[in-house]
Each structure stands twice: as structure tokens, then as C-alpha cells.
Design a protein around this motif. Structure first.
Motif, short mmCIF file in Angstrom:
data_model
loop_
_atom_site.label_atom_id
_atom_site.label_comp_id
_atom_site.label_asym_id
_atom_site.label_seq_id
_atom_site.Cartn_x
_atom_site.Cartn_y
_atom_site.Cartn_z
N SER A 94 73.54 -7.20 79.18
CA SER A 94 75.14 -7.63 79.17
C SER A 94 75.63 -6.92 80.65
N ASP A 95 76.55 -5.99 80.36
CA ASP A 95 77.12 -5.79 81.65
C ASP A 95 77.05 -4.17 82.14
N GLY A 96 75.66 -3.78 81.64
CA GLY A 96 75.19 -2.29 82.09
C GLY A 96 74.29 -2.52 83.18
N ASP B 19 74.11 -4.02 73.60
CA ASP B 19 74.63 -5.20 74.61
C ASP B 19 75.67 -5.88 73.95
N HIS B 20 76.73 -6.33 74.86
CA HIS B 20 77.77 -7.44 74.44
C HIS B 20 77.23 -8.76 73.89
N ASP B 21 77.47 -9.12 72.52
CA ASP B 21 76.99 -10.34 71.91
C ASP B 21 75.65 -10.71 72.07
N ALA C 193 80.72 -19.30 73.22
CA ALA C 193 82.20 -18.79 73.54
C ALA C 193 82.37 -17.91 74.84
N ARG C 194 81.27 -17.25 75.20
CA ARG C 194 81.39 -16.50 76.39
C ARG C 194 81.62 -17.57 77.68
N ASP C 195 80.73 -18.54 77.70
CA ASP C 195 80.67 -19.51 78.67
C ASP C 195 81.93 -20.33 78.68
N ALA C 196 82.32 -20.59 77.69
CA ALA C 196 83.95 -21.36 77.57
C ALA C 196 84.89 -20.47 78.06
N ARG C 197 84.79 -19.33 77.83
CA ARG C 197 85.80 -18.27 78.07
C ARG C 197 85.82 -17.85 79.62
N ALA C 198 84.43 -17.77 80.10
CA ALA C 198 84.59 -17.65 81.64
C ALA C 198 85.11 -18.85 82.45
N LEU D 236 78.71 -14.63 81.47
CA LEU D 236 79.57 -13.84 82.13
C LEU D 236 80.55 -12.81 81.41
N GLY D 237 80.91 -11.88 81.97
CA GLY D 237 81.90 -11.02 81.21
C GLY D 237 83.13 -10.59 82.24
N ARG D 238 84.12 -10.01 81.69
CA ARG D 238 85.23 -9.74 82.59
C ARG D 238 84.80 -8.90 83.79
N PRO D 239 83.73 -7.80 83.61
CA PRO D 239 83.39 -7.13 84.74
C PRO D 239 82.77 -7.91 86.17
N ASP D 240 82.30 -9.01 85.83
CA ASP D 240 81.58 -9.93 86.82
C ASP D 240 83.00 -10.46 87.69
N ALA E 299 91.28 -4.15 89.50
CA ALA E 299 91.11 -5.43 89.03
C ALA E 299 91.32 -5.51 87.51
N PHE E 300 90.88 -4.64 86.72
CA PHE E 300 91.38 -4.55 85.31
C PHE E 300 92.86 -4.42 85.10
N ARG E 301 93.43 -3.37 85.55
CA ARG E 301 94.89 -3.06 85.57
C ARG E 301 95.67 -4.28 85.76
N PHE F 166 77.71 4.11 77.25
CA PHE F 166 77.07 4.17 78.63
C PHE F 166 77.01 2.78 79.03
N HIS F 167 77.35 2.76 80.41
CA HIS F 167 77.15 1.38 81.11
C HIS F 167 76.36 1.55 82.61
N PHE F 168 76.53 2.83 83.20
CA PHE F 168 75.66 2.88 84.41
C PHE F 168 75.77 4.36 84.77
P1 AMP Z 1 84.04 -8.86 78.07
O1 AMP Z 1 83.14 -8.22 77.20
O2 AMP Z 1 83.74 -9.73 79.04
O3 AMP Z 1 85.38 -8.77 77.37
O4 AMP Z 1 84.39 -7.42 78.99
C1 AMP Z 1 84.58 -6.17 78.69
C2 AMP Z 1 83.93 -5.12 79.31
O5 AMP Z 1 84.69 -4.71 80.58
C3 AMP Z 1 83.98 -3.91 78.71
O6 AMP Z 1 82.88 -3.73 77.63
C4 AMP Z 1 83.73 -2.69 79.67
O7 AMP Z 1 82.41 -2.65 80.28
C5 AMP Z 1 84.71 -3.52 80.86
N1 AMP Z 1 85.94 -2.86 81.19
C6 AMP Z 1 87.05 -2.83 80.31
N2 AMP Z 1 87.88 -2.31 80.80
C7 AMP Z 1 87.80 -1.85 82.24
C8 AMP Z 1 88.17 -0.99 83.17
N3 AMP Z 1 89.53 -0.59 83.17
N4 AMP Z 1 87.54 -0.72 84.11
C9 AMP Z 1 86.09 -1.17 84.10
N5 AMP Z 1 85.44 -1.86 83.37
C10 AMP Z 1 86.13 -2.18 82.10
#
Ligand code: AMP
Ligand code: MN
Ligand code: MN
Ligand code: MN
Length: 309
Positions: free
Chosen positions: A28-30, A53-55, A113-118, A147-151, A168-170, A264-266
Motif C-alpha cells: 500500500s503506501d509504505g 496494508d491499506h485494504d 472502490a479505491r479505483d473509483a475514488r481515485a 492509488l491512495g491519497r499520498p500518491d 498537500a494534506f492540509r 510505520f510507513h517509511f
Molecule cells: P487513503 O488510504 O488513500 O485514504 O490515504 C490515507 C493515508 O494518507 C494515511 O494512511 C496516511 O499514510 C496518509 N496521510 C494522511 N494524512 C497525512 C498527512 N497529513 N501527511 C502525510 N500523510 C498523510
């Protein structure tokens, strides 16, 4: 599978327990491959871990192989995206029997759902100036995983629209912003049902990180427990001790078990596998004493002899 010796209750000992039941990999996003996360756990003295990992459980096979080789106890798991009262809520499924039955189908639905959401997120990010947002997020993620929001956050940074991920998140992707799209996720109770039906333990992830008042958090815990959820993360990374003790009371009132994880992610950040605030002395039982997970911890293990009491 080596079985770690772990205490049967939390006595307030500040020595790390060597348990981490919440971590991410490249599935996922690690940043690290599943086997690299396991290797880092072994190096850092983590004896019981869960790759969450996410989903997806796509990283679990590789992680299991590494865990066997390195003598680390590994629980198959995933961190599932859900919605509850208009808020995105995460549920860690600890899955001693893997992703069986409805959960297997549920994970396939989560990927769709992740694909449609992206696509929705991409349209919204185009409105704030990121042209070809879907392709740019895909470039950041590589070809394999959903894809996830971090991408999208990384794509915004790469395009020079924001200085860093936090901004970017804020501004665009965090809670309540345009890119915070939750409508595609199933409701909390449904996802808890998948985990429980698969023989797993449903853990409410990081209950302190949703910006809820204590009262609203109580309602979330009530609904989670009513749906069959068995545990919550008493400790997620580093958190204030008073707040943790108060959360322990909220868990005790609902007879929930307590889980622990770094999220932990990175490498290189303030979190590492196994690093988190120590759990306080509490009557809330550790999640590894749940009957469904008993097979993962050594039977008859003397906690006092292990130095944890
Ligand atoms: P998603 O699973 O696509 O909804 O993305 C959520 C993920 O974004 C979380 O699991 C975090 O890894 C990451 N995330 C959320 N908020 C922040 C932030 N403020 N800065 C960096 N990464 C974040
Ligand atoms: Mn994440
Ligand atoms: Mn989460
Ligand atoms: Mn997580």
C-alpha cells in the motif's frame, strides 16, 4: 512460526514489548517491501508483528516467508477503510485464518472502490491545478497497487503546487478537504462483520486520530463494539500518557481488548517498527490474549520470567 512470550496484562512497564500490530509496506503506501519491513522488525527486536496494508493482504505472503526465515511472529492483517457518520474510520483486521469468505470478496470490492475514488479525487485535484491528475498519481504509485491519497499528495508536490506532503494534506487531501473522498467506502459495521466472520479480530485503528471529542469517540466505540468489534489501538505511535489512560477507561467500559502499533510507513521519520509510547498499567487485556489469537503467542509462557512484569 516462532511464538513470542508476551505478558497477559499491562502492568505499566516502560520497557518495549517487541510488539507492533500496525505497519505498512509497498503493498500500500509504505516505502519498504514487505520482506524489508519484517527484516527491520527482526533487527529492532519486534517478536510479534502484523503487516496492515491499506485494504489489501497482497504483501502478507512475502512477509510470512521472511518472518519464518527470520524468526518473527507474523499475523496476517489489513487496515480497512470504512465510513461512519461522514468520517473515514480505519479498522485493522487481525486475521489468523487469512482473508476468508466475505472478507476476500470485501477486499476485491475495496480495490474497486479505491479505483473509483481515485477518479473522483483526480477530478478534484485538476480543479486545484494538477493537470492529468490520475496519470500523475499513477506515476508516483508505480504500476501495481491501487492509488491512495499520498500518491496525489506526492504528485501535487512534484508539480510544485505545494511545498510538501503536509501542506498537500492540509490544503487539499486531509479531513474535510476536496480530496478527502469517503463515499466509496462501506460502512464501519459491514467491514467489522467481514473480519469477525473470517475468524479475525477487528481492531479500531488509532481512535485518537479522528479529531473526535471524547463523547463522540465513545459513540464510535459503542457502535464498533455493537457491530462485533473486539479491540482498539490503545497506543498508536507516540501519544500523551494522560490521554492514553483516559482511552483505556473508554475501552474497559466496553470490554474491548487493547492493541498496539506504530503505524510505520517509511524509515527516517520519527516512527520505526516497534517504536511507540509504552502502554500504561490497565485492566484492559492485551489483544494477543484474545482467544482467536492465542495460537500466535506461546502457551504457558511465564510473563514474569520474560521480564515484562
Ligand atoms: P487513503 O488510504 O488513500 O485514504 O490515504 C490515507 C493515508 O494518507 C494515511 O494512511 C496516511 O499514510 C496518509 N496521510 C494522511 N494524512 C497525512 C498527512 N497529513 N501527511 C502525510 N500523510 C498523510
Ligand atoms: Mn497510510
Ligand atoms: Mn489509518
Ligand atoms: Mn495505517
Amino acid at each position: 512460526m516462532p511464538k513470542p512470550c508476551l505478558p497477559e496484562r499491562f502492568v505499566g512497564d516502560p520497557i518495549p514489548l517487541g510488539v507492533d500490530l500496525h505497519m505498512h509496506s509497498t503493498a500500500s503506501d509504505g516505502a519498504l517491501a514487505p520482506a524489508e519491513v519484517v527484516a527491520l522488525c527482526a533487527e529492532r527486536g519486534v517478536t510479534l508483528m502484523a503487516l496492515t496494508d491499506h485494504d489489501t493482504v497482497a504483501g502478507v505472503a512475502e512477509a510470512s516467508e521472511a518472518a519464518r526465515r527470520l524468526g518473527v511472529g507474523l499475523l496476517p492483517a489489513a487496515e480497512l477503510s470504512t465510513r461512519w457518520q461522514g468520517i473515514g474510520i480505519h479498522v485493522v483486521g487481525l486475521l489468523p485464518q487469512g482473508a476468508r469468505g466475505a472478507l476476500g470478496e470485501g477486499l476485491e470490492a475495496q480495490a474497486r472502490a479505491r479505483d473509483a475514488r481515485a477518479e473522483v479525487i483526480a477530478r478534484r485535484m485538476e480543479k486545484v491545478g494538477l493537470d492529468d491528475a490520475l496519470a500523475k498519481a499513477r506515476e508516483q504509485a508505480g504500476p501495481y497497487r491501487p492509488l491512495g491519497r499520498p500518491d496525489f499528495a506526492r504528485a501535487l508536490v512534484a508539480a510544485g503546487l505545494v511545498p510538501d506532503m503536509a501542506t498537500a494534506f492540509r490544503k487539499h487531501l486531509g479531513s474535510g478537504k476536496a480530496g478527502d473522498v469517503k463515499a466509496h467506502w462501506p460502512v464501519l459495521a459491514e467491514v467489522v462483520g467481514w473480519v469477525v466472520e473470517a475468524g479475525g479480530v477487528a481492531v479500531l485503528a488509532h481512535p485518537l486520530r479522528y479529531g473526535l471529542t471524547r463523547r463522540k469517540r465513545g459513540q464510535l466505540l459503542d457502535d464498533f463494539a455493537a457491530a462485533g468489534g473486539q479491540a482498539a489501538e490503545l497506543v498508536s505511535g507516540f501519544q500523551n500518557g494522560d490521554v492514553t489512560r483516559d482511552l483505556a477507561r473508554q475501552l474497559a467500559e466496553r470490554e474491548l481488548y487493547a492493541s498496539l502499533g506504530s503505524d510505520f510507513h517509511f524509515p527516517g521519520g520519527h516512527l520505526a517498527p516497534g517504536s511507540m509510547s509504552p502502554p500504561p498499567r490497565t485492566t484492559v487485556p492485551p489483544v494477543w490474549t484474545h482467544p482467536r489469537l492465542a495460537g500466535f503467542v506461546a502457551a504457558g509462557c511465564d510473563a514474569a520470567a520474560s521480564g515484562a512484569l
